[in-house]
Design a protein around this motif. Structure first.
Motif: not given
Lengths: 520, 325
Positions: A310, A315, A348, A352-357, A359-360, A368, A422, B206, B208-209, B211-212
């Motif tokens: 990070e 970050l 990452t 789910k929390a940091e890598g992907l959107i 719903e897209m 992206l 991505k 999302n 966070r994602a 921003r990442f």
């Protein structure tokens, strides 16, 4: 070491198995927990310790096998039932409500109520004080928990367990966030608990602690018990061997394609946690990666693996220091934007929390980070975007009915490939991978290994964090071992053995810090 | 051949449209004069202000935020336009008096609205004040400023040129309707066809994602709130021009109608999901409901009760549908 039969087992786990999707987390585990003893359970990250404890404490209700408590077979429907039966769990991330008082936390859900139906604070405070006194903690039961140090908060959790009259107290890595002095106090407490006949289950990966406090030890590996017995009968080396002894033959082995040209180098990377003052989370770490090389970063929980990546990715610009070089030129990375424009990508740990959107669509996720290349006259072209996505879907073998599919509907392995896609779509020079095979099934893992190897073969420099030793051994050309934020060893793939790596990874001193890192 | 599931997802997709058509059919059959050319234009002109506000609100809600200040920003922008046009700008310190044309007044008003939105964005993106709180504060501040600027009384008599937007027609269609149609068109284009639009969805889906992935999340939020402020000012222009008067209580409570329209249009309050087209339907549903209830002479208090129930119903149906999927 044969499993020994004991007479005073309060709790027996008999042939417990549990699978998540296609992954066998526990496989026919049998274990005895004895009253009045400290029963230690050790194992690598991901060996199944947490899963087993979650079953014992009623959090997971579906499993195979039996739990026998005091000679009765029990099946807890929820954690409350386990508590009522006398099993208390003290989590690594303490389960306290910060803005409530100590007493309110200790008696949460079981408040003393007067005849009027109001909370009887005086009785609750008196009782809390009585329990805390037994634990040698002299604090006002009326203060908010958020004002206490982590060690004190832990004692509050123990007080909670005592107030339940628990006969079994499970402690998950209790020393991971407290100081040496507090560890001494904790050990004193544990001894006084066992002296009163309480069975303590002690989960740790710090082996020196084990020999100070444990009476018995059980070693878990890949979801199975590989050895158990009294602590006097084993040495530290035995335990290390049991923790790692896995056969490497089943694993993918990467072809050697590394060149001599260093592409990416970092030096003296430091990170402080503002919440913890001057303590280093990452402590002067340096490494370099060549073109086509896969550099492994191994470390146990709290080693600072994720934090290192990070920091390199920009970050934590306000709490970190160190120099970063690309092709020998120094570059500034103060944000992910800087990192990406310098050709660094970061897959990452938590996709789910940091890598992907979620719903897209697959296409929108793949494009992206490099969306500009799908623009035509400043407007997005869905033709360009779909082509970009389709190319990567094909290259990485992502199984999806179409690039328009919502990413949430894909399997874990394919989701992970979308995240990698991505980053590949940004045309990176360096790819940072944080636990790229976490939570995906064995076939998908193998595909990721193959992919990583191919990417390196195409000249990409790869830094991969993993807490799975065989994985590190199989894919990496070189391994750096981190322990408590520091670099403790470096091996080439030919020098490395699992024992050597594990030895370097196990914290030597006490008082490790780090609650940032997640267990994997 | 369509399977049952396909029918269902089609139904879900077009539920707002179906609800709108259903309402039109019902009111046409029981409210005399509802289904007429006059009423058609009346409804469209009446919803034009809420349409402007709701387009901005859609962007804000798509990022996972909320803007409670749109009504007050509308009032202040309208009052600035009216005040400048009527009284010009006196600068006693320089012994100067600046007369302002209609166009100058309108542009200044739009600038004021944009700036207030920009300020919202600053508070939310950089000081990390929750959108609810930051825009609630702005709602009060802008309302107070409006009262200060107007001295608590309406500014009236703004002249024919300024009245063009609110009262005239262009090519047979009221200018108000043109105005919000253009806003809607631009918003749809921006959301579907530009990087910024895609990033709005990404931040809401999302953060966070996003921003990442190298998105400048702060800048995106800043822009979104600025746009919402600017669109509120457009709403202020329409209201002021139509009434030939800027009052200190203009736009009071409009934020609620706007949020209701966005929500009825299927945009998720948690962000990342929704569309301007849905919002357009939401605005029309509220407009048609208002019109129908008035023609049926339903007492105003009951109108509110019914409107509230429609909002609940819309969101409940939406929730049930997403749960099933």
């Amino acid at each position: 070491m044969a499993p020994s039969k004991t007479d005073n087992a309060v709790l027996q786990a008999r042939s417990i198995s549990k699978a998540f999707g296609g992954i066998q987390a526990l496989n026919d585990v049998s274990l005895e927990i004895c009253a009045g003893k400290v029963n230690a359970i050790v194992g690598e990250n991901g060996a199944g310790k947490s899963t087993l404890m979650k079953i014992l404490s009623g959090m997971y209700t579906e499993y195979e096998g039996q739990i026998v408590l005091d000679g009765r077979t029990v099946a807890f429907a929820n954690p409350a039932e386990a508590q009522d039966s006398g099993i208390a769990m003290i989590h690594q991330e303490l389960n306290l409500i910060p803005h409530l008082s100590v007493a309110e936390n200790v008696f949460l859900g079981r408040e003393f109520v007067s005849r009027m139906g109001l909370i009887d604070y005086r009785a609750m405070h008196n009782e809390t004080t009585r329990i805390l006194k037994r634990l040698d903690l002299d604090i006002d039961p009326r203060v908010a928990v958020s004002g206490l140090r982590v060690g004190q908060q832990q004692v509050v959790e123990i007080a909670h367990a005592l107030s339940l009259d628990a006969c079994i107290v499970i402690m998950d890595e209790p020393t991971s966030a407290i100081s040496d002095h507090e560890i001494e106090i904790l050990f004193g407490l544990i001894r006084s608990l066992t002296a009163r006949g309480v069975a303590v289950v002690y989960i740790t990966h710090k082996l020196d602690e084990l020999f100070q406090i444990a009476d018995t030890v059980a070693v878990l590996r890949d979801g199975s018990v590989v050895g158990s017995g009294p602590i006097e009968e084993v040495t530290q080396d035995d335990i290390v061997r049991m923790m790692v002894g896995r056969d490497m033959k089943d694993f993918f082995v990467k072809a050697d394609v590394a060149t001599a040209q260093v592409v990416f180098a970092v030096s003296d990377i430091c990170l402080v946690d503002p919440a913890r003052g001057a303590d280093y989370v990452v402590d002067h770490v340096s490494f370099e990666v060549k073109a086509g090389e896969v550099l492994g970063l191994f470390g146990l929980m709290g080693a600072g693996r994720t934090e290192l990546l990070e920091t390199v990715f920009g970050l934590h610009p306000n709490h970190s220091s160190g120099d970063i070089f690309l092709d020998g030129r120094q570059i500034e990375i103060d944000s992910p934007i800087d990192a990406i424009s310098s050709g660094v990508g970061f897959v990452t740990e938590d996709r789910k929390a940091e890598g992907l959107i979620l719903e897209m669509s697959v296409a929108a996720n793949i494009s992206l980070a490099g969306l500009a290349q799908t623009e035509r006259f400043k407007l997005l072209s869905s033709r360009l975007e779909n082509r970009l996505a389709a190319d990567h879907v094909k290259r990485l073998g992502i199984k999806t009915p179409s690039v328009k599919q919502i990413v949430e509907n894909l399997s874990g392995g394919n989701q992970q490939k979308v995240v990698i896609a991505k980053w590949l779509a940004t045309d990176p020079r360096v790819l940072l991978l944080d636990e790229p095979t976490r939570g995906i099934d064995i076939n998908a893992k193998n595909e990721i290994y193959k992919l990583v190897s191919e990417l390196a073969g195409a000249g990409l420099s790869i830094v991969m964090v993993s807490c799975e030793l065989p994985e590190i051994m199989a894919i990496c050309d070189r391994v750096i071992v981190l322990s408590e934020g520091r670099q403790t060893a470096e091996f080439t793939s030919s020098q490395a053995t699992q024992e050597l790596i594990m030895k370097a990874a196990i914290p030597q001193g006490q008082g490790s810090l780090n609650y940032w890192d997640k267990e994997c | 051949m369509l399977k049952l599931n396909d029918h269902k997802s089609l139904l879900v997709k077009f539920q707002s449209l179906l609800a709108l058509l259903l309402m039109v059919v019902i009111f046409s059959s029981c409210a005399e004069g509802f289904f007429s050319t006059d009423n058609f234009w009346l409804v469209l002109t009446q919803v034009s202000v809420n349409m402007c506000l709701s387009v901005g609100m859609t962007l804000v809600i798509l990022t996972g935020g909320i803007d409670l200040s749109v009504g007050s920003v509308l009032a202040l922008s309208g009052a600035v336009m009216a005040g400048l046009l009527k009284n010009g700008l006196e600068l006693p310190a320089f012994n100067l008096f600046v007369g302002v044309t209609a166009l100058g007044a309108i542009l200044t008003g739009l600038l004021v609205g944009s700036f207030l939105g920009f300020f919202n964005g600053l508070m939310i993106a950089f000081l990390r004040i929750p959108p609810f709180v930051a825009t609630l504060a702005m709602m009060t501040i802008a309302r107070g400023l409006t009262q200060l600027w107007t001295g608590g009384a309406a500014i009236t008599g703004l002249g024919e040129v300024f009245g063009y937007v609110g009262t005239d027609r262009f090519a047979g269609v009221p200018v108000r309707v043109w105005t919000c149609a253009v806003m809607v068109g631009i918003a749809i284009l921006v959301l579907k066809k530009t990087r910024f639009g895609r990033y709005v969805y990404a931040v809401g889906g999302n953060e966070r994602a996003a921003r990442f992935s190298g998105l400048n999340v702060n800048r995106i939020k800043l822009r979104v709130y600025t746009i919402a402020g600017a669109l509120s000012a457009v709403g202020g222009l329409i209201v002021t021009s139509k009434l030939d008067s800027a009052t200190p209580v203009a736009g009071d409570g409009y934020e609620l109608d706007s949020i209701a329209a966005v929500v009825i249009g299927g945009t998720s309050l948690s962000g990342g999901k929704g569309s301007v087209l849905g919002t357009v339907l939401g605005v029309l549903i509220i407009g048609v409901l208002n019109s129908g209830l008035i023609i049926l002479s339903v007492p105003p208090f009951w109108q509110k009760v019914i409107k509230g129930c429609v909002i609940l119903l819309a969101v409940a149906i939406d929730k049930l549908n997403t749960k099933e999927q």
